[in-house]
Design a protein around this motif. Sequence first.
Motif, PDB file in Angstrom:
ATOM      1  N   PHE A  22       6.580  11.538   2.511  1.00 16.10           N
ATOM      2  CA  PHE A  22       5.495  10.552   2.437  1.00 16.10           C
ATOM      3  C   PHE A  22       5.571   9.682   3.694  1.00 16.10           C
ATOM      4  O   PHE A  22       6.599   9.596   4.351  1.00 16.10           O
ATOM      5  CB  PHE A  22       5.639   9.685   1.181  1.00 16.10           C
ATOM      6  N   ALA A  38       2.524   1.659  -3.498  1.00 18.46           N
ATOM      7  CA  ALA A  38       1.557   2.116  -4.505  1.00 18.46           C
ATOM      8  C   ALA A  38       1.189   3.579  -4.278  1.00 18.46           C
ATOM      9  O   ALA A  38       1.085   4.368  -5.224  1.00 18.46           O
ATOM     10  CB  ALA A  38       0.306   1.237  -4.473  1.00 18.46           C
ATOM     11  N   GLY A  39       1.001   3.969  -3.002  1.00 15.56           N
ATOM     12  CA  GLY A  39       0.674   5.364  -2.699  1.00 15.56           C
ATOM     13  C   GLY A  39       1.788   6.306  -3.084  1.00 15.56           C
ATOM     14  O   GLY A  39       1.545   7.388  -3.639  1.00 15.56           O
ATOM     15  N   PHE A  40       3.023   5.909  -2.807  1.00 12.70           N
ATOM     16  CA  PHE A  40       4.179   6.740  -3.171  1.00 12.70           C
ATOM     17  C   PHE A  40       4.232   6.914  -4.686  1.00 12.70           C
ATOM     18  O   PHE A  40       4.401   8.029  -5.186  1.00 12.70           O
ATOM     19  CB  PHE A  40       5.462   6.070  -2.664  1.00 12.70           C
ATOM     20  N   ARG A  58       0.832  -1.207   0.000  1.00 16.45           N
ATOM     21  CA  ARG A  58       0.000   0.000   0.000  1.00 16.45           C
ATOM     22  C   ARG A  58       0.870   1.263   0.000  1.00 16.45           C
ATOM     23  O   ARG A  58       0.605   2.209  -0.730  1.00 16.45           O
ATOM     24  CB  ARG A  58      -0.917  -0.011   1.222  1.00 16.45           C
ATOM     25  N   LEU A  59       1.934   1.272   0.819  1.00 15.00           N
ATOM     26  CA  LEU A  59       2.847   2.420   0.860  1.00 15.00           C
ATOM     27  C   LEU A  59       3.520   2.633  -0.495  1.00 15.00           C
ATOM     28  O   LEU A  59       3.617   3.761  -0.992  1.00 15.00           O
ATOM     29  CB  LEU A  59       3.916   2.206   1.935  1.00 15.00           C
ATOM     30  N   HIS A  75       9.466   3.489   2.095  1.00 11.96           N
ATOM     31  CA  HIS A  75       8.059   3.617   1.665  1.00 11.96           C
ATOM     32  C   HIS A  75       7.733   2.420   0.770  1.00 11.96           C
ATOM     33  O   HIS A  75       7.453   2.577  -0.430  1.00 11.96           O
ATOM     34  CB  HIS A  75       7.839   4.913   0.890  1.00 11.96           C
ATOM     35  N   ASN A 135       1.811   6.588  -6.884  1.00 14.86           N
ATOM     36  CA  ASN A 135       0.659   7.343  -7.394  1.00 14.86           C
ATOM     37  C   ASN A 135       0.799   8.843  -7.175  1.00 14.86           C
ATOM     38  O   ASN A 135       0.109   9.634  -7.823  1.00 14.86           O
ATOM     39  CB  ASN A 135      -0.633   6.848  -6.746  1.00 14.86           C
ATOM     40  N   ASN A 136       1.674   9.234  -6.249  1.00 18.06           N
ATOM     41  CA  ASN A 136       1.888  10.664  -5.972  1.00 18.06           C
ATOM     42  C   ASN A 136       3.100  11.227  -6.702  1.00 18.06           C
ATOM     43  O   ASN A 136       3.591  12.298  -6.345  1.00 18.06           O
ATOM     44  CB  ASN A 136       2.042  10.891  -4.460  1.00 18.06           C
ATOM     45  N   THR A 147       3.235  11.803   6.395  1.00 21.04           N
ATOM     46  CA  THR A 147       3.576  12.808   5.390  1.00 21.04           C
ATOM     47  C   THR A 147       3.667  14.187   6.033  1.00 21.04           C
ATOM     48  O   THR A 147       2.798  14.573   6.815  1.00 21.04           O
ATOM     49  CB  THR A 147       2.519  12.831   4.277  1.00 21.04           C
TER      50      THR A 147
END
Length: 434
Positions: free
Chosen positions: A356, A305-307, A302-303, A376, A309-310, A399
Amino acid sequence: MKLQKIIFILFLSVFAYSATAQTESQLRRKKEAIQREIEQLQKNLNKTANGKKLTLQQINAINAQIRLRQDKIGTINSEIKNLDNQISQNTNTVHTLQDQLGDLKKEYAGMIRFAQRNRNAYEKMMFIFAARDFNQAYKRIKYLQQFSQYRKKQAGYIENTQQDLNGKIKVLDKTLREKSDLLKEQERERERLGKDKNQQAVALNQLTKQERQFKQDINSKKKEQAQINRAIAAAIQRAIEEARRKAAEEARLAAAKRAAEERAAAARAKAENKPAPTTSTAPAVRAKSTSELLTATPEAARLSAGFENNRGRLPWPVSTGTITERFGLHKVDQASYTNDGVDITTADGAAVRAVFAGKVVMVQNIMGRTAVVINHGEYFTVYQNLKGVSVSVGNSVDTKQTIGAVASTGDDAILKFQIRRGQGALNPEAWISK
């Protein structure tokens, strides 16, 4: 129909103005942000101007200031282009409104002449009584009433159109003044750019005189950074090995569980005088890639993918600052070196923030400066040249959480910031917000 045309033209003008105003606002904010960066750099340069020895930070600051000045001139050019578009639109609107006003006045003059000729109440009465029947007489009465009302409306249209025209002329005058001011500002910035380039030429001339000393400084910088990079690589490798150990432990536990289940099944078969079940052969375990190891758990995935995506939207590691040294290979005179991240010049003691959410995997003091590495998932961020660090290994961070402050490296306060995917260095400028 003419009224509808006027309303349509005014609607288009208002819509175009609002769209342009939004762009103007964005350009103005960008120009102000660039100016703040230039002022911060100039403040740092003024502070180090009396030093007899030229430093790499000074050369980078001068080069960054030239780049920012060019960006500001480009932004001013965009503002001028926007104003030219507004001037063209408003000029066309003024001409259209002038034409419409002329037509309205002609029509109104015709109605006035008609009303003048038929102003006698006796003639109006005769016009009504001359009708063939009652219905026609009623229609003639309504016609006279409507003609009077329409004449009043026409007078209102003329007055409103005149007000709109006057308003557009004022906006046009204001826009022309703004353009004149921007042209003056652009000329001032060009003069300052010329001075910056002269300062750059002087610095390069001074660099030639100090070539030997400068090469020694760069070699010292390369050795120091190489030591820090080895520590960073070791910290990332420890994180990878920890993920590999966890994966191996999970595989061992799964195999042990499977073996226990098979033994239990064999014991039940023996007790019931049944044939022993066939023992399964454990499938060959494929070696996992670094990416698979670092995203093996749901939280890590999840971390990661979130990193990812940003990308392009991550916050800066400091609230204000200027990138004075970019990612990649750099050549200064005859010396060269590689930067695995970016150098951000900021205020001494500025708060350093995690870009992040993640987990701290390294806090290490190397040659009097602290470096922090945050994991991350598949990605890692590196923050060098810190003091007053407020996190430790194993801490989870959010973050924009403050993790320390920027230390001064003699002349300037510089944060060295890296982003890595596994052990591979990435260009942070592609990841942090513009």
